[in-house]
Design an enzyme around this catalytic site. Structure first.
Site, PDB file in Angstrom:
ATOM      1  N   LYS A 159      -7.227  11.088   2.610  1.00 34.30           N
ATOM      2  CA  LYS A 159      -7.128   9.851   1.700  1.00 34.30           C
ATOM      3  C   LYS A 159      -6.813   8.646   2.479  1.00 34.30           C
ATOM      4  O   LYS A 159      -7.308   7.783   2.030  1.00 34.30           O
ATOM      5  CB  LYS A 159      -6.108  10.320   0.678  1.00 34.30           C
ATOM      6  CG  LYS A 159      -6.061   9.244  -0.236  1.00 34.30           C
ATOM      7  CD  LYS A 159      -7.159   8.926  -1.311  1.00 34.30           C
ATOM      8  CE  LYS A 159      -6.969   8.054  -2.323  1.00 34.30           C
ATOM      9  NZ  LYS A 159      -6.457   6.553  -2.295  1.00 34.30           N
ATOM     10  N   THR A 183      11.804   6.612 -17.552  1.00 34.29           N
ATOM     11  CA  THR A 183      11.512   5.481 -18.576  1.00 34.29           C
ATOM     12  C   THR A 183      10.889   6.464 -19.840  1.00 34.29           C
ATOM     13  O   THR A 183      10.106   6.843 -19.960  1.00 34.29           O
ATOM     14  CB  THR A 183      10.807   4.535 -18.199  1.00 34.29           C
ATOM     15  OG1 THR A 183      10.980   4.199 -16.855  1.00 34.29           O
ATOM     16  CG2 THR A 183      11.206   3.220 -19.132  1.00 34.29           C
ATOM     17  N   ALA A 186       3.176   6.310 -14.927  1.00 33.85           N
ATOM     18  CA  ALA A 186       2.403   4.950 -14.854  1.00 33.85           C
ATOM     19  C   ALA A 186       0.864   5.162 -15.013  1.00 33.85           C
ATOM     20  O   ALA A 186       0.450   6.122 -15.406  1.00 33.85           O
ATOM     21  CB  ALA A 186       2.748   4.388 -13.130  1.00 33.85           C
ATOM     22  N   SER A 227      -8.576   9.725  -5.590  1.00 26.26           N
ATOM     23  CA  SER A 227      -9.524   8.624  -5.481  1.00 26.26           C
ATOM     24  C   SER A 227     -10.175   8.189  -6.795  1.00 26.26           C
ATOM     25  O   SER A 227     -10.527   9.249  -7.315  1.00 26.26           O
ATOM     26  CB  SER A 227     -10.271   8.414  -4.377  1.00 26.26           C
ATOM     27  OG  SER A 227     -10.771   7.284  -4.360  1.00 26.26           O
ATOM     28  N   GLY A 262      -9.330   5.261  -8.900  1.00 29.21           N
ATOM     29  CA  GLY A 262      -8.551   4.239  -9.876  1.00 29.21           C
ATOM     30  C   GLY A 262      -8.346   4.927 -11.226  1.00 29.21           C
ATOM     31  O   GLY A 262      -8.228   6.213 -11.236  1.00 29.21           O
ATOM     32  N   MET A 296      -1.899   5.681 -13.196  1.00 27.22           N
ATOM     33  CA  MET A 296      -2.697   6.999 -12.781  1.00 27.22           C
ATOM     34  C   MET A 296      -2.038   8.227 -13.347  1.00 27.22           C
ATOM     35  O   MET A 296      -2.872   8.900 -13.788  1.00 27.22           O
ATOM     36  CB  MET A 296      -2.375   6.961 -11.382  1.00 27.22           C
ATOM     37  CG  MET A 296      -3.300   6.103 -10.532  1.00 27.22           C
ATOM     38  SD  MET A 296      -5.049   6.242 -10.513  1.00 27.22           S
ATOM     39  CE  MET A 296      -5.308   7.328  -9.208  1.00 27.22           C
ATOM     40  N   HIS A 303     -10.011   7.786   4.063  1.00 28.78           N
ATOM     41  CA  HIS A 303     -11.003   7.274   2.861  1.00 28.78           C
ATOM     42  C   HIS A 303     -10.892   5.917   2.622  1.00 28.78           C
ATOM     43  O   HIS A 303     -11.699   5.190   2.559  1.00 28.78           O
ATOM     44  CB  HIS A 303     -10.811   8.169   1.833  1.00 28.78           C
ATOM     45  CG  HIS A 303     -11.263   7.816   0.229  1.00 28.78           C
ATOM     46  ND1 HIS A 303     -10.759   6.607  -0.210  1.00 28.78           N
ATOM     47  CD2 HIS A 303     -12.343   8.285  -0.387  1.00 28.78           C
ATOM     48  CE1 HIS A 303     -11.481   6.458  -1.278  1.00 28.78           C
ATOM     49  NE2 HIS A 303     -12.238   7.359  -1.432  1.00 28.78           N
ATOM     50  N   ASN A 304      -9.448   5.557   2.439  1.00 29.75           N
ATOM     51  CA  ASN A 304      -9.207   4.181   2.184  1.00 29.75           C
ATOM     52  C   ASN A 304      -9.361   3.102   3.236  1.00 29.75           C
ATOM     53  O   ASN A 304      -9.980   2.237   3.064  1.00 29.75           O
ATOM     54  CB  ASN A 304      -7.459   3.894   1.883  1.00 29.75           C
ATOM     55  CG  ASN A 304      -7.320   4.735   0.364  1.00 29.75           C
ATOM     56  OD1 ASN A 304      -8.006   5.378  -0.224  1.00 29.75           O
ATOM     57  ND2 ASN A 304      -6.164   4.196  -0.127  1.00 29.75           N
ATOM     58  N   HIS A 326      -4.484   1.873  40.261  1.00 26.40           N
ATOM     59  CA  HIS A 326      -4.502   2.682  39.464  1.00 26.40           C
ATOM     60  C   HIS A 326      -5.609   3.737  39.787  1.00 26.40           C
ATOM     61  O   HIS A 326      -5.782   4.830  39.057  1.00 26.40           O
ATOM     62  CB  HIS A 326      -4.864   2.077  38.105  1.00 26.40           C
ATOM     63  CG  HIS A 326      -3.724   1.380  37.381  1.00 26.40           C
ATOM     64  ND1 HIS A 326      -2.657   2.093  37.129  1.00 26.40           N
ATOM     65  CD2 HIS A 326      -3.596   0.241  37.096  1.00 26.40           C
ATOM     66  CE1 HIS A 326      -1.749   1.340  36.568  1.00 26.40           C
ATOM     67  NE2 HIS A 326      -2.347  -0.077  36.657  1.00 26.40           N
TER      68      HIS A 326
END
Length: 495
Positions: free
Chosen positions: A189, A39, A16, A135, A137, A18, A192-193, A465
């Site tokens: 990662k 594919t 795909a 990372s 894109g 990336m 990071h996002n 408590h």
């Protein structure tokens, strides 16, 4: 183009956007690569691009067997397919032809525990495994991403030379480092996002305040963001934001940004970050606020209905009256400072989450090195990551970025502007949940004493408590209601 008799240095399955771009990047750096996709048209498309983009050393394969057997031993295969069961299916198809010492590298946004399960599963066949965050894109994948590989160190060593050439290059080295054991690469990662979610939310709030309180046009906004990108806020997200304001609408008048529906999508990594923060008892309010905003943005029809109902109920727009007394130049500078201070809090929260997980799992993460590999290629790349790197070099055990002497000074210098912006936004009815969350985080963290003493008293009253005292050691429990009634009756008797 058939496989040549010479074996490829590395393979990549999953073509795909990336996958295709990363494969071409690897070939471009001079490493012969084999590619495979279920594919077949995707294989042909990649071969076509390789030919057109400089006769790159890339060969296409149409069965898992041919693909795996086209690789030099020990074989290294990167897979870039959709996270979850497609990864398991791909591993099962490829591992049939792989042998002891070969290595699989998953470059998708995978949940870290899935990676840890797979490391365990393939080890029974002697296969090594890496979960690698990627990372940047499609642009980053093609020309230099930030890479976060975690898992088997020998597997990393096999492809270290490739990763170092393929990653984005900054003045202090390539944007890749061995992250640590297990699923640490995926976890880093993910965080990071989460930081990226916070960053994007804070920038959108700066835009909202400047546009609606400051009354700035898109042309002015483009200019301001370009200026900011030449200073301390210099970053990929500020740079692309300046560009967005310049794009005109091809179907009508004005700029395209004003025609976009205000509903935000998401893939799940931000949600995972907030869930992990809760699991580890780490406060991440800026990242959580950005997630909440994405949820609320999805309620477009409800928000439109609410606007109508509340207007009917007599709610007046305050923006106009607030705007009339605004000093535009000062507002722009205040927003810049508020954005910077808020961002420090967001990064501090992300780093603290990484520390908590590193401690829990024994990953021994190097935070200065993480900041360094985020300086190029990735979505959150920013000039101030260099300062974060230096803060952790000065003190690897830094409790929070907020208490690094340099960042502490900057927070103190910017807090007046930050408070003005948040106060102004509140009085104008403009929501700034990210900036408010960052400011509340800062104000809570810097206070030596909080009202938590009252919360502990309440917990002790209704649930026994217990509580601790500031003046003596041990745990205490008090019969609050009985004593309160007693003192009531005492007061009544006095009257």
């Amino acid at each position: 183009m058939e496989a040549s008799s010479a074996l490829s240095r590395i393979g990549l399955a999953g073509l795909a956007v990336m996958g295709q771009n990363l494969a071409l990047n690897i070939a471009d750096k001079g490493f012969p690569i084999s590619v495979y996709n279920r594919t077949t048209s995707k294989v042909d498309e990649t071969l076509d691009r390789a030919k057109h983009e400089g006769d790159l050393p890339l060969t296409g394969h149409y069965t898992p067997r041919d693909f795996v057997l086209s690789l030099q031993r020990p074989r290294s295969v990167i897979i870039l397919v959709k996270a979850g069961s497609p990864v398991d299916q791909t591993i099962s198809a490829l591992s049939e032809y792989m042998e002891t010492g070969d290595c699989i590298i998953d470059g998708g946004n995978e949940w870290y525990q899935n990676t840890e399960r797979r490391i365990h599963e393939v080890s029974s066949k002697g296969i090594l495994y890496l979960g690698m965050g990627v990372s940047g894109g499609e642009e980053g994948a093609r020309h230099g991403p930030s890479l976060m590989p975690g898992g088997s160190y020998p597997a990393y060593s096999n492809i270290e030379d490739i990763l170092k050439k393929v990653a984005a290059q900054v003045e202090d080295g390539p944007c890749v480092t061995y992250i640590g054991e297990g699923g640490s690469g995926n976890f880093v990662k993910m965080v990071h996002n989460g930081i990226e979610y916070g960053d994007m939310q804070l920038i959108s709030e700066a835009y909202d305040v400047l546009k609606n309180v400051g009354g700035l046009s898109n042309a002015e906004l483009a200019e301001i963001f370009s200026e900011w990108n030449a200073g301390e806020l210099e970053s990929f997200l500020i740079e692309i934001t300046a560009d967005i304001f310049k794009v005109r609408d091809e179907y009508g008048d004005g700029e395209l940004v004003d025609k976009i529906l205000d509903k935000t999508g998401m893939k799940g990594t931000g949600k995972w970050t907030v869930q992990q923060a809760a699991e580890l008892s780490v406060a991440a309010p800026t990242i959580a606020a950005s997630l909440d905003c994405r949820y609320l943005s999805g309620l477009k029809e409800e928000r439109e209905a609410a606007a109508g109902v509340l207007k009917e109920a007599g709610l007046k727009e305050e923006v106009g009256s607030v705007r009339s007394g605004i000093d535009k130049k000062r507002l722009i500078d205040d927003v810049r400072q508020a954005l910077y201070a808020s961002k420090i809090c967001s990064y501090a929260q992300g780093m603290n989450l990484l520390r908590a997980k590193s401690n829990e799992k024994g990953w021994n993460l190097n935070f200065g090195e993480l900041a360094r590999i985020w300086k190029g290629g990735c979505i959150i790349r920013a000039v101030f990551l260099d300062r974060i790197k230096k803060a952790y070099q000065r003190n690897p055990n830094l409790a929070s970025l907020i208490v690094d002497p340099e960042f502490a000074r900057e927070m103190v210098q910017r807090q007046a502007a930050w408070r003005r912006v948040v106060g102004l936004a509140i009085s104008a009815g403009i929501s700034t949940p990210g900036m408010c969350a960052s400011l509340a985080y800062f104000d809570t963290y810097r206070r030596a004493r909080l009202p938590a003493n009252l919360v502990q008293a309440q917990r002790d009253l209704f649930g026994a408590h217990t509580y601790e005292r500031i003046d003596r050691s041990g745990s205490f429990h008090t019969e609050w209601t009985k004593l309160a009634r007693k003192s009531n009756s005492g007061v009544a008797a006095l009257n």
